[in-house]
Design an enzyme around this catalytic site. Structure first.
Site, PDB file in Angstrom:
ATOM      1  N   ASP A  31      -1.673  -6.401  -1.168  1.00  0.00           N
ATOM      2  CA  ASP A  31      -2.519  -6.593  -2.352  1.00  0.00           C
ATOM      3  C   ASP A  31      -3.848  -7.253  -1.972  1.00  0.00           C
ATOM      4  O   ASP A  31      -3.912  -8.032  -1.016  1.00  0.00           O
ATOM      5  CB  ASP A  31      -1.762  -7.465  -3.365  1.00  0.00           C
ATOM      6  N   GLY A  32      -4.886  -6.945  -2.743  1.00  0.00           N
ATOM      7  CA  GLY A  32      -6.166  -7.627  -2.581  1.00  0.00           C
ATOM      8  C   GLY A  32      -7.290  -6.762  -2.029  1.00  0.00           C
ATOM      9  O   GLY A  32      -8.383  -7.278  -1.766  1.00  0.00           O
ATOM     10  N   ASN A  33      -7.045  -5.477  -1.885  1.00  0.00           N
ATOM     11  CA  ASN A  33      -8.100  -4.588  -1.364  1.00  0.00           C
ATOM     12  C   ASN A  33      -9.344  -4.597  -2.256  1.00  0.00           C
ATOM     13  O   ASN A  33     -10.474  -4.627  -1.766  1.00  0.00           O
ATOM     14  CB  ASN A  33      -7.617  -3.128  -1.304  1.00  0.00           C
ATOM     15  N   ARG A  35     -10.401  -6.900  -4.458  1.00  0.00           N
ATOM     16  CA  ARG A  35     -11.150  -8.171  -4.412  1.00  0.00           C
ATOM     17  C   ARG A  35     -11.882  -8.318  -3.081  1.00  0.00           C
ATOM     18  O   ARG A  35     -12.990  -8.846  -3.034  1.00  0.00           O
ATOM     19  CB  ARG A  35     -10.187  -9.354  -4.614  1.00  0.00           C
ATOM     20  N   HIS A  48      -9.869  -0.221  -0.087  1.00  0.00           N
ATOM     21  CA  HIS A  48      -8.663   0.577   0.195  1.00  0.00           C
ATOM     22  C   HIS A  48      -8.726   1.184   1.591  1.00  0.00           C
ATOM     23  O   HIS A  48      -7.709   1.267   2.286  1.00  0.00           O
ATOM     24  CB  HIS A  48      -8.482   1.658  -0.873  1.00  0.00           C
ATOM     25  N   SER A  76       1.673   1.993  -6.970  1.00  0.00           N
ATOM     26  CA  SER A  76       2.772   1.824  -7.932  1.00  0.00           C
ATOM     27  C   SER A  76       2.673   2.850  -9.058  1.00  0.00           C
ATOM     28  O   SER A  76       1.620   3.472  -9.262  1.00  0.00           O
ATOM     29  CB  SER A  76       2.736   0.406  -8.524  1.00  0.00           C
ATOM     30  N   LEU A 142      10.064   2.933  14.855  1.00  0.00           N
ATOM     31  CA  LEU A 142       9.914   2.087  13.668  1.00  0.00           C
ATOM     32  C   LEU A 142       9.988   3.008  12.451  1.00  0.00           C
ATOM     33  O   LEU A 142       9.305   4.038  12.409  1.00  0.00           O
ATOM     34  CB  LEU A 142       8.537   1.409  13.674  1.00  0.00           C
ATOM     35  N   SER A 201       5.652  -7.082  -9.134  1.00  0.00           N
ATOM     36  CA  SER A 201       5.039  -5.873  -9.701  1.00  0.00           C
ATOM     37  C   SER A 201       5.937  -4.638  -9.509  1.00  0.00           C
ATOM     38  O   SER A 201       5.474  -3.560  -9.154  1.00  0.00           O
ATOM     39  CB  SER A 201       3.653  -5.631  -9.084  1.00  0.00           C
ATOM     40  N   GLU A 212      14.027 -13.100   1.387  1.00  0.00           N
ATOM     41  CA  GLU A 212      13.188 -14.293   1.416  1.00  0.00           C
ATOM     42  C   GLU A 212      11.757 -13.845   1.100  1.00  0.00           C
ATOM     43  O   GLU A 212      11.372 -12.715   1.433  1.00  0.00           O
ATOM     44  CB  GLU A 212      13.216 -14.940   2.813  1.00  0.00           C
TER      45      GLU A 212
HETATM   46  C1  IPE Z   1      -3.764  -3.241  -3.478  1.00  0.00           C
HETATM   47  O1  IPE Z   1      -5.017  -3.796  -3.685  1.00  0.00           O
HETATM   48  C2  IPE Z   1      -3.788  -1.739  -3.362  1.00  0.00           C
HETATM   49  C3  IPE Z   1      -3.276  -1.024  -4.534  1.00  0.00           C
HETATM   50  C4  IPE Z   1      -2.720  -1.563  -5.580  1.00  0.00           C
HETATM   51  C5  IPE Z   1      -3.408   0.415  -4.517  1.00  0.00           C
HETATM   52  P1  IPE Z   1      -5.665  -3.860  -5.138  1.00  0.00           P
HETATM   53  O2  IPE Z   1      -6.460  -2.629  -5.357  1.00  0.00           O
HETATM   54  O3  IPE Z   1      -4.629  -4.151  -6.156  1.00  0.00           O
HETATM   55  O4  IPE Z   1      -6.635  -5.088  -4.973  1.00  0.00           O
HETATM   56  P2  IPE Z   1      -6.962  -6.197  -6.066  1.00  0.00           P
HETATM   57  O5  IPE Z   1      -5.641  -6.831  -6.443  1.00  0.00           O
HETATM   58  O6  IPE Z   1      -7.599  -5.505  -7.222  1.00  0.00           O
HETATM   59  O7  IPE Z   1      -7.863  -7.143  -5.363  1.00  0.00           O
HETATM   60  C1  IPE Z   2       1.025  -4.007  -6.652  1.00  0.00           C
HETATM   61  O1  IPE Z   2      -0.282  -4.440  -6.751  1.00  0.00           O
HETATM   62  C2  IPE Z   2       1.083  -2.612  -6.138  1.00  0.00           C
HETATM   63  C3  IPE Z   2       0.522  -2.402  -4.800  1.00  0.00           C
HETATM   64  C4  IPE Z   2       0.143  -3.318  -3.964  1.00  0.00           C
HETATM   65  C5  IPE Z   2       0.421  -1.040  -4.419  1.00  0.00           C
HETATM   66  P1  IPE Z   2      -1.097  -4.419  -8.134  1.00  0.00           P
HETATM   67  O2  IPE Z   2      -2.425  -4.964  -7.812  1.00  0.00           O
HETATM   68  O3  IPE Z   2      -1.037  -3.066  -8.730  1.00  0.00           O
HETATM   69  O4  IPE Z   2      -0.240  -5.399  -9.022  1.00  0.00           O
HETATM   70  P2  IPE Z   2      -0.630  -6.262 -10.296  1.00  0.00           P
HETATM   71  O5  IPE Z   2      -1.274  -5.337 -11.293  1.00  0.00           O
HETATM   72  O6  IPE Z   2      -1.583  -7.311  -9.831  1.00  0.00           O
HETATM   73  O7  IPE Z   2       0.653  -6.846 -10.757  1.00  0.00           O
HETATM   74 MG    MG Z   3      -3.898  -5.883  -6.878  1.00  0.00          MG
END
Ligand code: IPE
Ligand code: IPE
Ligand code: MG
Length: 246
Positions: A31-33, A35, A48, A76, A142, A201, A212
């Protein structure tokens, strides 16, 4: 290069002097791509792209240190709510990765599995997934599970229906497990989520029963092998009781 890899591998193994503390199966909510990109004034799609690069780096590190299964949450069932341009860019990245996988994974010794409802994808994409999944790089490969159009509730409903249809009677935990996307694989011992969010999520709702958790503040494109080592170290220090008294 080789020596450095070997040294890292040994370091992880020696951490508590016990090989069994290196998990067989790690799962990561990458998560966090978005931001990461926004904070640099870049479009989210660039985040991404960086995230996909990071996945390649972390997968090969997992292979080096002897992890057998790596499951990553890539898209998701709820992520379709995002703007079309972003969704299209993410799908293009999967496509590119699978094309690359078809060419190179045998030599890299990675076995790809895609977890999720693939019925929504077009024939060409599904064909590509089938081809990549049916490649057999070898017994010590793997296993990289890519969760795409994945939702834990959807998986459980699908598995329950399939198990019930097969048995036509009350189903057991193992009946249900046999129909999960991860059938035949061990549950993840360790689940990591990046970007400072503390939720699942919908990820691996059945399989996480005794996992864990490790939460990292790093945004996924900033994640490092050192941070993975820290997560493994934290894991090695956990007292896993599975409900029993020690
Ligand atoms: C995770 O990064 C990748 C996907 C959910 C596809 P986000 O795109 O959710 O990045 P943030 O949470 O908005 O920073
Ligand atoms: C969860 O991240 C799904 C993925 C990393 C692919 P999201 O960014 O979609 O989740 P929420 O919306 O913050 O819960
Ligand atoms: Mg996210």
């Amino acid at each position: 290069m080789f020596r450095k890899k070997e040294a890292k591998k040994a370091a992880v193994r020696q951490r508590d002097g016990n090989m069994s503390r290196v998990p067989a199966h790690i799962a990561i909510i990458m998560d966090g791509n978005g931001r990461w990109a926004t904070s640099r004034g870049l479009p989210r799609t660039v985040g991404h792209r960086e995230g996909a690069k990071k996945f390649r780096e972390i997968a090969s590190y997992c292979q080096e240190i002897g992890i057998k299964y790596l499951t990553v949450y890539a898209f998701s069932t709820e992520n379709w709510k995002r703007p079309k341009e972003e969704v299209d860019a993410i799908m293009q990245l999967f496509h590119d990765y699978l094309i690359e996988a078809r060419q190179e994974l045998r030599t890299r010794n990675i076995h790809i599995q895609v977890l999720g409802d693939l019925s929504v994808f077009d024939g060409e994409f599904r064909q590509l997934i089938d081809e990549v999944q049916s490649m057999n790089p070898g017994p010590d490969a793997l296993v990289a599970n890519l969760a795409i159009n994945y939702g834990g509730r959807a998986e459980l409903v699908m598995a329950a229906n399939a198990a019930f249809a097969e048995k036509q009677g009350p189903i057991t935990e193992s009946d249900l497990e046999a129909h999960l996307y991860t059938a035949g694989q061990p549950d993840p011992e360790l689940i990591i989520r990046t970007s400072g969010e503390f939720r699942l999520s919908g990820f691996l709702l059945w399989q996480c029963s005794y996992s864990e958790f490790y939460f990292s503040d790093l945004l996924w494109p900033d994640f490092t092998t050192d941070e993975l080592d820290r997560a493994l170290e934290a894991f090695a220090g956990r007292d896993r009781r599975f409900g029993a008294v020690k």
